[in-house]
Scaffold this active site. Structure first.
Site, PDB file in Angstrom:
ATOM      1  N   GLY A   1       0.834  -1.206   0.000  1.00  0.00           N
ATOM      2  CA  GLY A   1       0.000   0.000   0.000  1.00  0.00           C
ATOM      3  C   GLY A   1       0.867   1.254   0.000  1.00  0.00           C
ATOM      4  O   GLY A   1       1.975   1.278  -0.540  1.00  0.00           O
ATOM      5  N   SER A   2       0.362   2.290   0.645  1.00  0.00           N
ATOM      6  CA  SER A   2       1.013   3.600   0.551  1.00  0.00           C
ATOM      7  C   SER A   2       2.361   3.690   1.268  1.00  0.00           C
ATOM      8  O   SER A   2       3.077   4.675   1.090  1.00  0.00           O
ATOM      9  CB  SER A   2       0.086   4.679   1.098  1.00  0.00           C
ATOM     10  OG  SER A   2      -1.088   4.719   0.314  1.00  0.00           O
TER      11      SER A   2
END
Ligand SMILES: [Zn+2]
Length: 469
Positions: free
Chosen positions: A212-213
């Protein structure tokens, strides 16, 4: 005068002497050249005989807290793990029926005293005396391990705490876990080994997840290495970006952002756009310099973080990878190493778990030395990413990791996955100006990284730095 009978006897004499010589040479070869590897092979049933004669060495944390102890002697030799499931994925187990795993397996010879002096090894092997094996002192801090377990055990996930300057692993937790004590392990085995929650799996070192981020710190570093002017460039987030006819949505509409503000608010379209600007070739090279596609060694089984080059050829695959989705995968241990490398000026240290091996009689016989694993980026780029990560915690999506009086650098992540709610990620390190501790927390289907993983990361940093955690 030759005597045919005497000639024949002499021939036999030489033949038999030759046979003895060959046999002696073979025995010398077996004992001297192959002895250690044969006697330490786990397929050697004599190891169990040795084990019943030797008091297996203990395993301790960095402060000397006992994590694995042996008591009794002979067939009553009993291995116990006072902290039960806390260390099942690190220390493993030692069972006659199920074998050995973890450090019990990796350091079996040391724990049995089969790697001491020649005299000691031979006396152990031939059972000439009762011997105590060597003790292992780990890099693990039992207080941190206990706290990570307490915070994470309501969830399915993993947490890794390490010293980014040395690579010492201070805590490594995977939940759910299991009780490695022999009696409980063997009686529960059918249930444990078929449990759909997969308690035997070490999610920290072996679980591969989209990061993810948290991946945006890697994309930022690769972008800065390619274009030093990047911090001065802006991008207008309208909430979506169209790539070859496909729309990639941002989680918000962020308007005009630059690198620092885009990392602070975790703008997806900024980083997807940055990935496209970096391009397939340089992004792939950047991932390689961070270690994607390279095997990682540790005393435990570890998953290699895979590099799917083909998916990076496609612009949509490239943009998704730049925001930690699509086909980019990492283990929680690896994201802790990436986080630690940014903390450590771009130098990723080789992670390790065993600090010292001590002979109960003569003291320390081996001490680990910190070792550089790879340089992932330049000190200048690492420092720029660090400053952006400080912004994440001071005023961005990571304010939950804010600790008064301490500068923390961090990054949230929420990784979409087909299994349900996003995986919740948080990577962080502190103090930002001289990082002593790097943390990665991942909670499967935990939702927003700032909500579940963030508070766990904050408490682990506080405890590691004795900041009232
Ligand atoms: Zn955005």
């Amino acid at each position: 005068m030759s005597d045919p009978l005497r000639d024949t006897i002499n021939k036999y004499r030489y033949f038999i002497a030759g046979c003895f010589l060959l046999l002696s040479l073979y025995l010398i070869y077996i004992v001297v050249a192959r002895g250690d590897s044969l006697s330490q092979s786990s397929g050697n049933p004599r190891l169990w005989i040795v084990e019943s004669r030797v008091l297996r060495g203990g395993i301790y944390d960095r402060q000397g807290e006992a994590l694995a102890v042996s008591t009794g002697s002979g067939d009553q030799n009993n291995r116990s793990y006072p902290f039960g499931p806390l260390y099942a994925h690190i220390i493993g187990y030692d069972s006659r029926r199920l074998g050995k795993t973890g450090l019990e397996k990796a350091y079996d010879a040391e724990l049995l005293g089969l790697k001491g002096s020649l005299v000691e090894r031979l006396s152990v092997r031939w059972g000439l005396k009762g011997v105590r094996g060597n003790d292992l002192y780990l890099t693990i801090d039992n207080r941190l391990q206990q706290r990570a377990w307490d915070l994470l055990s309501p969830y399915t996930g993993a947490a890794v705490v390490l010293n980014p300057q040395t690579g010492e692993i201070l805590a490594l937790v995977s939940t759910p876990s299991f009780d490695p004590n022999e009696q409980s392990l063997e009686s529960q085995w059918d249930k444990t080994s078929t449990d759909p929650g997969r308690p035997l799996l070490d999610r920290a070192a072996q679980g591969l997840y989209p990061p993810g981020s948290t991946m945006k710190i890697v994309t930022a570093a690769i972008g800065l290495a390619k274009d030093p002017g990047l911090p001065n460039e802006t991008y207008d987030c309208t909430g979506e970006i169209t790539i070859q006819g496909r729309v990639l949505h941002c989680w918000g509409v962020h308007g005009v952002v630059d690198l620092n503000s885009a990392l602070a608010v975790s703008c997806d379209t900024y980083f997807a756009h940055l990935g496209l600007n970096i391009g397939t070739e340089d992004f792939t090279k950047g991932l390689e310099s961070f270690g994607w596609g390279d095997p990682l060694s540790l005393d435990l089984p570890v998953s290699q973080v895979p590099l799917y080059q083909k998916s990076l050829q496609d612009p949509n695959g490239l943009a998704e990878s730049a925001i930690g989705q699509g086909r980019i995968l990492a283990t929680p241990l690896y994201m802790a190493l990436v986080d630690g490398a940014i903390a450590n000026g771009g130098v990723m240290m080789q992670p390790y778990l065993v600090q010292q091996i001590r002979d109960p009689g003569s003291g320390v016989i081996w001490t680990a030395k910190p070792r550089v694993l790879r340089r992932v980026t330049s000190p200048q780029v690492a420092d720029q990413v660090k400053q952006a990560m400080v912004g994440v915690v001071n005023s961005g999506t990571g304010t939950v990791a804010n600790i008064p009086g301490l500068e923390v650098a961090g990054k949230t992540g929420s990784a979409e996955n087909p299994g349900g709610a996003p995986h919740s990620w948080f990577v962080a390190f502190a103090p930002a100006n001289n990082p002593q501790v790097a943390v990665c927390v991942m909670v499967e289907h935990g939702g927003e990284g700032s909500q579940v993983a963030g508070p766990i990361a904050r408490q682990l940093i506080q405890l590691a730095l004795n900041q009232g955690g």
